[in-house]
Design an enzyme around this catalytic site. Structure first.
Site, PDB file in Angstrom:
ATOM      1  N   LYS A 166       0.790  -1.216  -0.082  1.00  0.00           N
ATOM      2  CA  LYS A 166       0.091   0.026   0.091  1.00  0.00           C
ATOM      3  C   LYS A 166       1.071   1.275   0.165  1.00  0.00           C
ATOM      4  O   LYS A 166       1.915   1.301   0.741  1.00  0.00           O
ATOM      5  CB  LYS A 166      -0.852   0.012   1.403  1.00  0.00           C
ATOM      6  CG  LYS A 166      -1.790   1.227   1.538  1.00  0.00           C
ATOM      7  CD  LYS A 166      -2.697   1.042   2.604  1.00  0.00           C
ATOM      8  CE  LYS A 166      -3.844   2.164   2.815  1.00  0.00           C
ATOM      9  NZ  LYS A 166      -4.246   2.021   4.002  1.00  0.00           N
ATOM     10  N   SER A 196      -9.322   2.558   3.027  1.00  0.00           N
ATOM     11  CA  SER A 196      -8.292   3.157   2.257  1.00  0.00           C
ATOM     12  C   SER A 196      -7.074   2.016   1.440  1.00  0.00           C
ATOM     13  O   SER A 196      -6.364   2.697   0.732  1.00  0.00           O
ATOM     14  CB  SER A 196      -7.256   4.051   3.222  1.00  0.00           C
ATOM     15  OG  SER A 196      -6.661   3.390   4.195  1.00  0.00           O
ATOM     16  N   SER A 239      -9.810   0.025   7.046  1.00  0.00           N
ATOM     17  CA  SER A 239      -9.286   0.194   5.644  1.00  0.00           C
ATOM     18  C   SER A 239      -8.656  -1.189   5.151  1.00  0.00           C
ATOM     19  O   SER A 239      -8.124  -1.158   3.912  1.00  0.00           O
ATOM     20  CB  SER A 239      -8.121   1.535   5.900  1.00  0.00           C
ATOM     21  OG  SER A 239      -8.655   2.538   6.050  1.00  0.00           O
TER      22      SER A 239
END
Length: 483
Positions: A80, A155, A179
């Site tokens: 990420k 996210s 997330s």
């Protein structure tokens, strides 16, 4: 289609490389080709260096030939884009970080490398990881792997999109309020938010430990198969001497579940969340039935509540915005005011909130700790807690989540189920359970602090009984045969 179940697990690929039936270079080249095809649809990759990654794979093959037996040798892992990878940008979706290049690995990335894994690429996030819709001005919008009109969540939305497209094998995300779990739920994959303190966030940008939410954010694994969450967690777990919240704690292997009946508490709705969609309720009931059929004790309970003036969602955001957004504005000052509209609305809302005094902030933290204690006491009375992940499946881009009024897109109460476990600091996983109107719907499994072993054991049972990633693949419209 590729037979419903999707591509092999990371464990299977590692076994093939150990037996010499597949090289690391062949595997990495194949994954990169699948990413090429998938990313044309989902737009989830924000940085890649194929030449460097292929060279790393060749070094892994040479190391294996010389006798290297590291547990993840040659395994490609996506990261990420909030975690540092040495020599790569870490932008967190903000124009403030245009041109930034990390000069060292985040702790979890360094641990993956030490175990032989190969950082494959960086994946897209909302600006400053601050939304359940993955979109930003720097890299653009990521799309759902099964329906481009919908969001993959956030996210860790880029991670969810590539895994849901059956392109990547495993990835590393972060989870503050949901997330990891929300993209996994939306995209028909699996993801684990570890216990608060299980993994260090060193090398995360922006760092969260000195912010209002302090220890809420966790780094965790994302995958298509539960066994791969179990594979990655021990590698990234443990204190690093830098993150003040990261601790060394025993991490047991997920137990075989035939020895004793687990005590399973469950709830399918919540008075502080919108009414869940029919498929969401069916998902929880299907999981409960699977556990009951396996001989476990299931008990419906009243949904846990914070009480007073707060829900778990408002408590989470009150802590996050206690400084009036000053920390976020400082982090993105170099963007010169150029922000994604949703992030700008978040900044504006934080700036317009009443000033929080030091005493008021400490009182807020007292509420956090009081709820955490009560929620942990509830978890201690049961082996696992079963609930929805969110109030419904993936919404269309720009639309409010299920049950939230259309004019209230920025309200987050549809994720109350995630925030309960986040504020409590409990380990929680999302695993696919059913489908609804052509989309995957997951269930959330939580347990007492540092009992990821129970979470993963139940997740594996539900994956086996309810279909897991096969649900996603049956919904998919394209796929290739395994290498």
């Amino acid at each position: 289609m590729d037979g419903g179940a999707g591509r092999p697990s990371a464990r299977t690929w590692l076994d093939r490389m150990a037996r010499g039936t597949c090289s690391a270079r062949e595997l990495v080249a194949d994954v990169l080709a699948r990413v090429d095809a998938a990313d044309a649809r989902v737009h989830a990759v924000v940085h890649r260096d194929d030449a460097a990654v292929l060279a790393a794979a060749e070094r892994a093959d040479a190391a294996r030939r010389s006798g290297d037996r590291r547990p993840l040798l040659g395994l490609p892992v996506s990261i990420k884009d909030v975690l540092d990878v040495d020599g790569w940008p870490t932008t967190a979706g903000s124009l403030a970080r245009r041109g930034h290049v990390a000069d060292r690995d985040a702790t979890v990335v360094a641990r993956l490398r030490a175990a032989g894994a190969i950082p494959l690429l960086k994946t897209n996030v909302p600006e400053l990881s601050s939304s359940f819709e993955t979109d930003n001005l720097l890299h653009g919008r990521s799309d759902h792997p099964l329906d481009r009109s919908r969001t993959p969540g956030g996210s860790s939305g880029g991670e969810g999109a590539l895994l849901g497209a059956d392109a990547t094998i495993v990835g590393i995300g972060t989870d503050g309020g949901g997330s990891i779990r929300v993209p996994s739920h939306y995209c028909g994959t699996v993801g684990l938010r570890p216990t608060t303190g299980r993994t260090p966030e060193t090398g995360l940008w922006p760092p969260t430990r000195a912010a209002g939410t302090m220890d809420f954010t966790c780094v965790g694994p994302m995958a298509r198969h539960v066994e791969d969450l179990t594979l990655l967690l021990p590698v990234i777990a443990g204190a690093d001497g830098v993150d003040p919240y990261a601790v060394d704690a025993p991490l047991a292997e997920p137990p075989a579940l035939g020895g004793r009946a687990l005590r399973v508490a469950w709830y399918a709705g919540h008075p502080d969340a919108p009414a869940p969609t029919p498929g969401t309720v069916v998902a929880v009931h299907a999981a409960v039935a699977a556990l009951a059929d396996a001989g476990h004790e299931v008990e419906e309970i009243a949904p846990p509540r914070v009480g007073g003036e707060h829900t778990a969602t408002t408590l989470f955001f009150a802590a996050a915005g206690a400084d009036g957004g000053a920390g976020m504005r400082e982090a993105v000052a170099a963007a010169g005011g150029r922000h994604h509209p949703q992030f700008q609305a978040l900044l504006d809302g934080a700036a317009g909130a009443p000033t929080v005094t030091a005493g008021a902030y400490l009182a807020l933290q007292e509420q956090v700790f009081a709820f955490r204690a009560r929620m942990r006491a509830l978890a201690a009375e049961h082996d696992v807690l079963l609930s929805p992940v969110a109030s419904g499946p993936a919404p269309r881009h720009g639309e409010a989540p299920a049950g939230v009024p259309a004019d209230a897109y920025l309200r987050y109460e549809a994720f109350e189920f995630c925030h309960l476990n986040a504020v409590a600091g409990l380990p929680a996983a999302s695993v696919p359970a059913v489908t609804e109107e052509g989309l995957p719907v997951g269930v959330q499994i939580a347990a007492a602090a540092f009992r990821e072993d129970l979470v993963l054991a139940v997740a594996a049972l539900l994956e086996r009984e309810l279909g897991g990633f096969r649900l996603n693949r049956r919904l998919a419209t394209a796929g290739d045969a395994p290498l």
